[in-house]
Design a protein around this motif. Structure first.
Motif, PDB file in Angstrom:
ATOM      1  N   LYS A 123      -6.575  -3.044  -6.082  1.00  0.00           N
ATOM      2  CA  LYS A 123      -5.581  -2.910  -5.177  1.00  0.00           C
ATOM      3  C   LYS A 123      -4.156  -3.245  -6.175  1.00  0.00           C
ATOM      4  CE  LYS A 123      -7.774  -4.852  -1.164  1.00  0.00           C
ATOM      5  NZ  LYS A 123      -7.782  -5.872  -0.190  1.00  0.00           N
ATOM      6  N   ARG A 155       0.016  -3.965  -6.086  1.00  0.00           N
ATOM      7  CA  ARG A 155       1.320  -4.329  -5.099  1.00  0.00           C
ATOM      8  C   ARG A 155       2.884  -4.160  -6.001  1.00  0.00           C
ATOM      9  NH1 ARG A 155       1.249  -9.260  -1.354  1.00  0.00           N
ATOM     10  NH2 ARG A 155       0.162  -7.535  -0.098  1.00  0.00           N
ATOM     11  N   ASP A 201       1.738  -1.620  -1.040  1.00  0.00           N
ATOM     12  CA  ASP A 201       0.397  -1.726  -1.346  1.00  0.00           C
ATOM     13  C   ASP A 201      -0.119  -0.488  -1.533  1.00  0.00           C
ATOM     14  OD1 ASP A 201       0.355  -4.704  -1.342  1.00  0.00           O
ATOM     15  OD2 ASP A 201       1.122  -4.671   0.704  1.00  0.00           O
TER      16      ASP A 201
END
Length: 331
Positions: free
Chosen positions: A191, A193, A229
């Motif tokens: 992930k 961001r 995201d």
């Protein structure tokens, strides 16, 4: 037996080396003939707030939909690769946002739309400078497009670090920071961001009544911020799930006076399911070529060579012993 084992061991070692240093590199590239359509929408019940020019510059509340159409240009890719001396893909992307009822294939003007032609490295995903790129937004066309950072995807074999990712509003790449691991429909993901704090992107002349001013026309500052995201497959670098929360507004004398776009758009579940289905097998194959096949092949190859060498050393000793027994028996 020993000779056969030696040959098999050498063959397995060769396959292990080829899988990691040749076959992987041949497969870990983006296609030239890309042709995909992806969708993102506001969550059910989570309406957006936006300035609707078609409704007479009226602030409207309601759902929004984003559609991205990406198509590869094979001939342009070949030309860019020839010009730059490396493996380049050229993809066109039409990115538009409007109400869910809007016909995105109609050719009519959407609430917001960009039309970009991007050249990028087929292995790293990083945009490159090439004379054939262009970018069109708000009626303005820039040639060449001057793109930087990652635009469509993350690199093959993505790492747990910060990458520069393109932002179309700022027209520059900003940091997308690694924030952890997770899963998307059974696939392991990294992930990232990308946070853009409120920043002035320009000015605009608007009717004073629109921003609570007594003047006929006023010049307001355009302010933009967003948090994006990305959940990506670290093997292929493909974005399996993406979400962007945008807050854009006008300021007068440092005070917020009018929201132009405030919305959170996320990939639809159908879009995520299709992407996972399209890339799950390729991710497994590339992962095997990068780790399982080389490591397993190395171990098996060494074992086979060891067995073969031992068998070849044992044969002369056995033959010599058998010869002595025959001489003893003849006496």
């Amino acid at each position: 037996m020993g000779t056969v084992a030696l040959f098999l061991g050498a063959f397995v070692l060769a396959i292990a080396a080829l899988s990691k240093f040749y076959m992987y590199d041949q497969l870990a590239v983006v296609p030239l003939n890309q042709d995909t359509t992806s969708e993102a929408t506001t969550a059910p019940g989570a309406d957006a707030e936006y300035l609707d020019a078609a409704a007479g510059l009226k602030v409207t509340n309601g759902p929004l939909k984003n559609v991205k159409v990406v198509r590869g240009d094979i001939e342009a890719s070949k030309q860019a690769s020839k010009d730059l001396g490396k493996d380049i893909a050229v993809w066109d992307i039409y990115d538009s946002t409007d109400k869910p009822t809007f016909d995105f294939a109609s050719g009519e003007t959407a609430l917001s739309a960009t039309d970009d032609r991007v050249a990028f490295d087929r292995h790293t995903g990083l945009a490159v400078d090439w004379k054939g790129t262009k970018s069109t937004a708000d009626g303005e066309t820039i040639e060449p497009g001057d793109f930087t950072g990652l635009y469509f995807k993350f690199p093959f074999g993505a790492e747990k670090k910060t990458y520069p990712f393109w932002d179309g509003t700022l027209r520059q790449a900003t940091p997308a920071k690694y924030v952890g691991e997770g899963t998307v429909k059974g696939m392991k993901v990294y992930k990232y961001r990308q946070t853009i704090e409120p920043i002035k992107t320009g000015t605009i002349d608007v009717p004073g009544t629109l921003v609570g001013s007594d003047e006929g026309t006023v010049t307001a500052d355009r302010i933009y911020s967003s948090v994006s995201d990305y959940s990506i497959d670290p093997v292929t670098g493909v974005v399996l799930f993406g979400q962007t929360a945008q807050d854009s507004y006008l300021e007068l004398d440092g005070e917020r006076v009018l929201t132009t776009t405030k919305a959170t758009l996320a990939y639809t579940d159908a879009n995520v399911a299709k992407t996972v289905d399209d890339f799950k097998s390729k991710s497994s194959l590339l992962g095997a070529l990068q780790t399982t096949v080389p490591i397993g092949g190395l171990v098996l190859g060494v074992v086979l060579i060891g067995v073969g060498a031992f068998a070849r050393r044992s044969r002369p000793a056995a033959a010599h012993t058998a010869g002595k027994d025959e001489l003893v028996g003849s006496r």
